[in-house]
Motif scaffolding. Sequence first.
Motif, PDB file in Angstrom:
ATOM      1  N   ASP A 127     116.105 -38.161 -50.319  1.00 50.74           N
ATOM      2  CA  ASP A 127     115.645 -39.082 -51.366  1.00 50.74           C
ATOM      3  C   ASP A 127     114.131 -39.161 -51.566  1.00 50.74           C
ATOM      4  O   ASP A 127     113.666 -39.162 -52.702  1.00 50.74           O
ATOM      5  CB  ASP A 127     116.142 -40.520 -51.116  1.00 50.74           C
ATOM      6  CG  ASP A 127     117.622 -40.684 -51.393  1.00 50.74           C
ATOM      7  OD1 ASP A 127     118.229 -39.732 -51.918  1.00 50.74           O
ATOM      8  OD2 ASP A 127     118.170 -41.749 -51.075  1.00 50.74           O
ATOM      9  N   GLY A 144     123.123 -37.849 -57.034  1.00 53.76           N
ATOM     10  CA  GLY A 144     123.277 -37.863 -58.480  1.00 53.76           C
ATOM     11  C   GLY A 144     122.637 -39.044 -59.170  1.00 53.76           C
ATOM     12  O   GLY A 144     122.385 -39.008 -60.370  1.00 53.76           O
ATOM     13  N   GLU A 145     122.358 -40.130 -58.442  1.00 55.75           N
ATOM     14  CA  GLU A 145     121.768 -41.315 -59.033  1.00 55.75           C
ATOM     15  C   GLU A 145     120.353 -41.565 -58.544  1.00 55.75           C
ATOM     16  O   GLU A 145     119.804 -42.666 -58.722  1.00 55.75           O
ATOM     17  CB  GLU A 145     122.649 -42.536 -58.733  1.00 55.75           C
ATOM     18  CG  GLU A 145     124.047 -42.425 -59.340  1.00 55.75           C
ATOM     19  CD  GLU A 145     124.894 -43.654 -59.070  1.00 55.75           C
ATOM     20  OE1 GLU A 145     124.418 -44.550 -58.341  1.00 55.75           O
ATOM     21  OE2 GLU A 145     126.028 -43.714 -59.584  1.00 55.75           O
ATOM     22  N   ASP A 146     119.740 -40.551 -57.945  1.00 61.00           N
ATOM     23  CA  ASP A 146     118.374 -40.677 -57.451  1.00 61.00           C
ATOM     24  C   ASP A 146     117.405 -40.084 -58.489  1.00 61.00           C
ATOM     25  O   ASP A 146     117.707 -40.062 -59.668  1.00 61.00           O
ATOM     26  CB  ASP A 146     118.245 -39.978 -56.097  1.00 61.00           C
ATOM     27  CG  ASP A 146     119.177 -40.595 -55.055  1.00 61.00           C
ATOM     28  OD1 ASP A 146     119.291 -41.827 -55.036  1.00 61.00           O
ATOM     29  OD2 ASP A 146     119.792 -39.829 -54.288  1.00 61.00           O
ATOM     30  N   PRO A 148     115.799 -37.795 -61.049  1.00 61.45           N
ATOM     31  CA  PRO A 148     116.429 -36.709 -61.828  1.00 61.45           C
ATOM     32  C   PRO A 148     116.086 -35.345 -61.234  1.00 61.45           C
ATOM     33  O   PRO A 148     114.942 -35.077 -60.877  1.00 61.45           O
ATOM     34  CB  PRO A 148     115.817 -36.895 -63.219  1.00 61.45           C
ATOM     35  CG  PRO A 148     115.505 -38.347 -63.301  1.00 61.45           C
ATOM     36  CD  PRO A 148     115.066 -38.732 -61.912  1.00 61.45           C
ATOM     37  N   CYS A 164     121.171 -30.865 -53.471  1.00 60.28           N
ATOM     38  CA  CYS A 164     121.756 -31.839 -54.395  1.00 60.28           C
ATOM     39  C   CYS A 164     123.171 -32.194 -53.962  1.00 60.28           C
ATOM     40  O   CYS A 164     123.941 -31.319 -53.571  1.00 60.28           O
ATOM     41  CB  CYS A 164     121.794 -31.280 -55.818  1.00 60.28           C
ATOM     42  SG  CYS A 164     120.173 -30.904 -56.535  1.00 60.28           S
ATOM     43  N   TYR A 167     129.227 -34.222 -55.085  1.00 62.10           N
ATOM     44  CA  TYR A 167     130.435 -35.040 -54.989  1.00 62.10           C
ATOM     45  C   TYR A 167     131.670 -34.253 -55.443  1.00 62.10           C
ATOM     46  O   TYR A 167     132.683 -34.841 -55.822  1.00 62.10           O
ATOM     47  CB  TYR A 167     130.289 -36.319 -55.817  1.00 62.10           C
ATOM     48  CG  TYR A 167     128.955 -37.003 -55.601  1.00 62.10           C
ATOM     49  CD1 TYR A 167     128.691 -37.677 -54.407  1.00 62.10           C
ATOM     50  CD2 TYR A 167     127.962 -36.943 -56.572  1.00 62.10           C
ATOM     51  CE1 TYR A 167     127.459 -38.280 -54.191  1.00 62.10           C
ATOM     52  CE2 TYR A 167     126.720 -37.541 -56.348  1.00 62.10           C
ATOM     53  CZ  TYR A 167     126.478 -38.204 -55.168  1.00 62.10           C
ATOM     54  OH  TYR A 167     125.250 -38.797 -54.949  1.00 62.10           O
TER      55      TYR A 167
END
Length: 285
Positions: A127, A144-146, A148, A164, A167
């Motif tokens: 992160d 995926g939500e960190d 871009p 990356c 999921y």
Amino acid sequence: YVRETTGKSPTPLSMRLPSFVGARLHGAFATRQLPTLSGGRAARVAFASHVGSATREWGLEHFSLYLVTDDPFLDHKLMDKVRAAIDGGVTAVQLRFKHVPTATYFRVGEEARLLTEAAGVPLIIDDRLDVALGIGADGLHIGGEDLPWRVARRLLGSERLLGCSTYGRADLVREALHPKVRADVLGSGAVFNTPTKPTSVGNGLAHLGPLRQLISSEAGDQKVALVAIGGVGIDSASECIAQGADGVAVVRALLSYDTPEEVRQAAVAMSKAIQEARKHRERAV
């Protein structure tokens, strides 16, 4: 040290970073000795502090046994356990902390950097791009939500590793392999349920084969590692490789042991299982 691509002599990392970061790193490296590792790991010390991440090339084999840390294991024994895990066969280390101050993340990162440089294994930061760049880590891993992914690659540069979390989703695989991202390592969906991520639902071993096929078809000539993650242990590591993963990421399977020697022995056993599974898969092709 970081070697310029122009062929010039190595430049101290502290000269290539903002003064407050450079001074801190310079002090850390000037006052501490690189750790000693036994066995085959000792042979890698020749690379040690004179080879920067910008000049290293990491193959798929460097992600076969991928150690990931977690907040519950951040104590006075963590670095001894990381050292023991590397000595036992861990081929990559990812520092992952979700609830620690930046100063703590940075300090632990500096300590881990000494270990991984001495052993010749990549150090990945989860992160935190600032921490990754500040300590000169070999790469960054993001979900995926960190940050871009295209922004992360632009800021990280093309020389460092980018991992990356997919999921197991095809759309995220395609985005990770986009020319403006070019991820080097992809995390699978959770293989099994795990207390490390209580909200994740296990996808099972069967999703690894189709995921490997998708990555291969989308990656073209780029070599991209698929790392199976989520509740993987010694009993399931070899099956993950058989199903198509290039490696496995583990947290509790190694760090839950109380002593560094127990960690080392578990890493030896898991590394052996992974190597045997890879050989068996190669013979079957």
